[in-house]
Design a protein around this motif. Structure first.
Motif, PDB file in Angstrom:
ATOM      1  N   GLN A 182       0.819  -1.202   0.000  1.00  0.00           N
ATOM      2  CA  GLN A 182       0.000   0.000   0.000  1.00  0.00           C
ATOM      3  C   GLN A 182       0.858   1.259   0.000  1.00  0.00           C
ATOM      4  OE1 GLN A 182      -3.664   0.344  -0.008  1.00  0.00           O
ATOM      5  NE2 GLN A 182      -2.761   2.265  -0.721  1.00  0.00           N
ATOM      6  N   TYR A 183       0.781   2.016  -1.094  1.00  0.00           N
ATOM      7  CA  TYR A 183       1.425   3.323  -1.172  1.00  0.00           C
ATOM      8  C   TYR A 183       0.403   4.391  -0.789  1.00  0.00           C
ATOM      9  CZ  TYR A 183       5.314   1.102  -3.620  1.00  0.00           C
ATOM     10  OH  TYR A 183       6.394   0.307  -3.934  1.00  0.00           O
ATOM     11  N   PRO A 184       0.872   5.535  -0.287  1.00  0.00           N
ATOM     12  CA  PRO A 184      -0.075   6.571   0.152  1.00  0.00           C
ATOM     13  C   PRO A 184      -0.890   7.133  -0.997  1.00  0.00           C
ATOM     14  CG  PRO A 184       2.192   7.377   0.212  1.00  0.00           C
ATOM     15  CD  PRO A 184       2.271   5.910  -0.027  1.00  0.00           C
ATOM     16  N   LEU A 185      -2.154   7.367  -0.713  1.00  0.00           N
ATOM     17  CA  LEU A 185      -3.040   7.968  -1.701  1.00  0.00           C
ATOM     18  C   LEU A 185      -2.807   9.479  -1.762  1.00  0.00           C
ATOM     19  CD1 LEU A 185      -6.416   6.106  -0.991  1.00  0.00           C
ATOM     20  CD2 LEU A 185      -4.522   5.426  -2.481  1.00  0.00           C
ATOM     21  N   TYR A 186      -3.103  10.053  -2.915  1.00  0.00           N
ATOM     22  CA  TYR A 186      -3.041  11.500  -3.099  1.00  0.00           C
ATOM     23  C   TYR A 186      -3.965  12.177  -2.085  1.00  0.00           C
ATOM     24  CZ  TYR A 186      -3.594  15.983  -5.546  1.00  0.00           C
ATOM     25  OH  TYR A 186      -3.632  17.313  -5.869  1.00  0.00           O
ATOM     26  N   PRO A 187      -3.532  13.260  -1.444  1.00  0.00           N
ATOM     27  CA  PRO A 187      -2.319  14.054  -1.673  1.00  0.00           C
ATOM     28  C   PRO A 187      -1.152  13.707  -0.739  1.00  0.00           C
ATOM     29  CG  PRO A 187      -3.801  15.327  -0.318  1.00  0.00           C
ATOM     30  CD  PRO A 187      -4.491  14.004  -0.582  1.00  0.00           C
ATOM     31  N   ASN A 188      -1.091  12.490  -0.275  1.00  0.00           N
ATOM     32  CA  ASN A 188       0.033  12.017   0.545  1.00  0.00           C
ATOM     33  C   ASN A 188       0.174  12.835   1.833  1.00  0.00           C
ATOM     34  OD1 ASN A 188       2.255  10.599   1.398  1.00  0.00           O
ATOM     35  ND2 ASN A 188       3.632  11.317  -0.214  1.00  0.00           N
ATOM     36  N   TYR A 189      -0.887  12.769   2.655  1.00  0.00           N
ATOM     37  CA  TYR A 189      -0.852  13.473   3.937  1.00  0.00           C
ATOM     38  C   TYR A 189       0.127  12.789   4.891  1.00  0.00           C
ATOM     39  CZ  TYR A 189      -5.106  16.074   2.707  1.00  0.00           C
ATOM     40  OH  TYR A 189      -6.023  16.894   2.107  1.00  0.00           O
ATOM     41  N   ARG A 190       0.863  13.598   5.619  1.00  0.00           N
ATOM     42  CA  ARG A 190       1.784  13.095   6.638  1.00  0.00           C
ATOM     43  C   ARG A 190       1.719  14.003   7.857  1.00  0.00           C
ATOM     44  NH1 ARG A 190       5.436   9.250   4.761  1.00  0.00           N
ATOM     45  NH2 ARG A 190       5.227   8.859   2.530  1.00  0.00           N
ATOM     46  N   MET A 191       1.911  13.400   9.018  1.00  0.00           N
ATOM     47  CA  MET A 191       1.912  14.173  10.252  1.00  0.00           C
ATOM     48  C   MET A 191       3.206  13.923  11.014  1.00  0.00           C
ATOM     49  SD  MET A 191      -2.004  13.829  11.701  1.00  0.00           S
ATOM     50  CE  MET A 191      -1.881  12.045  11.913  1.00  0.00           C
ATOM     51  N   HIS A 282      -0.776   6.354  -7.936  1.00  0.00           N
ATOM     52  CA  HIS A 282      -0.331   7.649  -7.417  1.00  0.00           C
ATOM     53  C   HIS A 282       1.186   7.677  -7.232  1.00  0.00           C
ATOM     54  CE1 HIS A 282      -4.595   8.560  -5.633  1.00  0.00           C
ATOM     55  NE2 HIS A 282      -4.580   8.433  -6.940  1.00  0.00           N
ATOM     56  N   GLN A 283       1.755   6.548  -6.808  1.00  0.00           N
ATOM     57  CA  GLN A 283       3.205   6.487  -6.657  1.00  0.00           C
ATOM     58  C   GLN A 283       3.892   6.584  -8.015  1.00  0.00           C
ATOM     59  OE1 GLN A 283       4.550   6.658  -3.795  1.00  0.00           O
ATOM     60  NE2 GLN A 283       6.708   6.308  -4.264  1.00  0.00           N
ATOM     61  N   SER A 284       3.271   6.031  -9.038  1.00  0.00           N
ATOM     62  CA  SER A 284       3.818   6.120 -10.390  1.00  0.00           C
ATOM     63  C   SER A 284       3.920   7.572 -10.837  1.00  0.00           C
ATOM     64  CB  SER A 284       2.928   5.332 -11.358  1.00  0.00           C
ATOM     65  OG  SER A 284       3.353   5.496 -12.689  1.00  0.00           O
ATOM     66  N   VAL A 285       2.903   8.361 -10.520  1.00  0.00           N
ATOM     67  CA  VAL A 285       2.926   9.785 -10.880  1.00  0.00           C
ATOM     68  C   VAL A 285       4.017  10.509 -10.094  1.00  0.00           C
ATOM     69  CG1 VAL A 285       1.586  11.924 -10.941  1.00  0.00           C
ATOM     70  CG2 VAL A 285       0.469   9.739 -11.440  1.00  0.00           C
TER      71      VAL A 285
END
Length: 351
Positions: A182-191, A282-285
């Protein structure tokens, strides 16, 4: 059979007082029992240190309570635990004594100069791993910095927003399925969650799944779906002007066309299937966005490797990949190993 006084210290760490083989006679002497009980009673706190220097406090009461279930099926091994295989280090701090330290790997642990293997060592790793995951999110949150990597935005949350994060993290449930694909979905939120200790980094992979890196380990947790909705309110994707790659995040299908020199196969990715396919898309982009545009086309780009086709609404966006370059929308970009990395990304779905 475990027979030395030194190895009895490991038994003190990871077994009941009656593990078969601690004493040569097959029984633990009364003096040894008293000694072990005294040592355990002197433990002030228990922590786990990651391979990158993070230290997490464990629930000492729970640790000592569950300790009696550990230590079965352990054998001394002549094969040392390699540094590359170390996952974390368990430290028991004791009153007026040096701490007890156990180096833990997935299939072996080291303590007192000895390496221990067997089914018990694997179970010990899983047990400490579970306790550490709980400890990571149990730290008192002082402040939270929210970022959306795909948007290039970040800000510190206000106190009411941070309080909501405290509640969500407090109710997070460990996810047994590692979801390594599982790669993060757009917009790749991080805290970045700041506490009295080292900050904790949290990646929002999907609306209900978060990941917390801890050295060579990564802990996954199930969270309320409302978290993602809140994040989109606090940092809306619509607030950013799109670049030429951003529309590709909306692709419903991606196709690899094997029409070049690289040994690949025609592959199609249905982005609408699950969050795993969506994350790969999304990771490809993101890989493409790491390329640097060229003002002048390369004189010798080499042989075309293959093509990527992104299906966005009713249009198809074609990208030609070369050994060190790629071409998109009449613009050339330099990006070493992009063709290999994109292919590996799509191959990960098959593993």
């Amino acid at each position: 059979m475990i027979s030395s006084l030194r190895t009895c210290l490991l038994v003190m760490m990871v077994s009941t007082l009656f593990v078969t083989g601690c004493a040569q006679s097959g029984k633990v002497s009364d003096d040894m029992k008293d000694h072990i009980e005294t040592e355990l009673g002197a433990v002030e706190k228990v922590t786990v240190m990651s391979t990158d220097g993070q230290e997490v406090l464990l629930d000492s009461r729970l640790f000592l309570q569950e300790l009696s279930r550990q230590g079965q099926d352990l054998q001394i091994s002549s094969e040392p635990l390699k540094q590359a295989d170390v996952r974390f280090t368990l430290v028991l701090y004791r009153t007026q004594q040096a701490p007890l330290v156990v180096t833990v790997g997935e299939s072996a642990s080291e303590f007192g100069g000895n390496t221990y293997r067997g089914a018990g060592a694997s179970y010990f790793y899983q047990w400490v791993n579970k306790l550490t995951g709980k400890g990571v999110l149990s730290q008192k949150i002082q402040s939270v910095r929210l970022a959306a990597e795909d948007l290039g935005q970040a800000r510190v949350l206000n106190e009411s927003e941070a309080e909501y994060i405290r509640k969500v993290m407090g109710s997070a449930v460990p996810e047994l399925d590692s979801r390594s694909k599982q790669y993060p979905l757009y917009p790749n939120y991080r805290m970045r969650i700041n506490s009295a200790d080292k900050p904790v980094e949290v990646a929002i992979l999907t609306p209900t799944l978060i990941a917390v890196p801890f050295g060579r380990e990564t802990f996954f947790f199930h969270v309320e779906g409302s978290l993602f909705s809140r994040l989109t309110e606090w940092m809306p994707p619509s607030n950013r002007k799109e670049d030429r790659f951003d529309p590709l995040f909306k692709s419903t299908q991606i196709r690899i066309t094997a029409n070049g020199a690289m040994n690949v196969q025609d592959t199609e990715l249905d982005v609408t299937q699950t969050t795993i396919e969506q994350g790969i898309a999304h990771q490809s982009v993101r890989l493409l966005k790491n390329g640097d545009p060229l003002n002048v086309p390369p004189k010798n780009p080499g042989s075309k490797q293959y093509e990527l086709h992104f299906f966005v609404n009713d249009t198809v966006q074609r990208i030609e990949l070369y050994p060190r370059y790629f071409k998109y929308d009449q613009t050339w970009y330099i990006h070493d190993e992009l063709a290999e990395n994109e292919w590996k990304l799509f191959q990960s779905l098959r593993k």
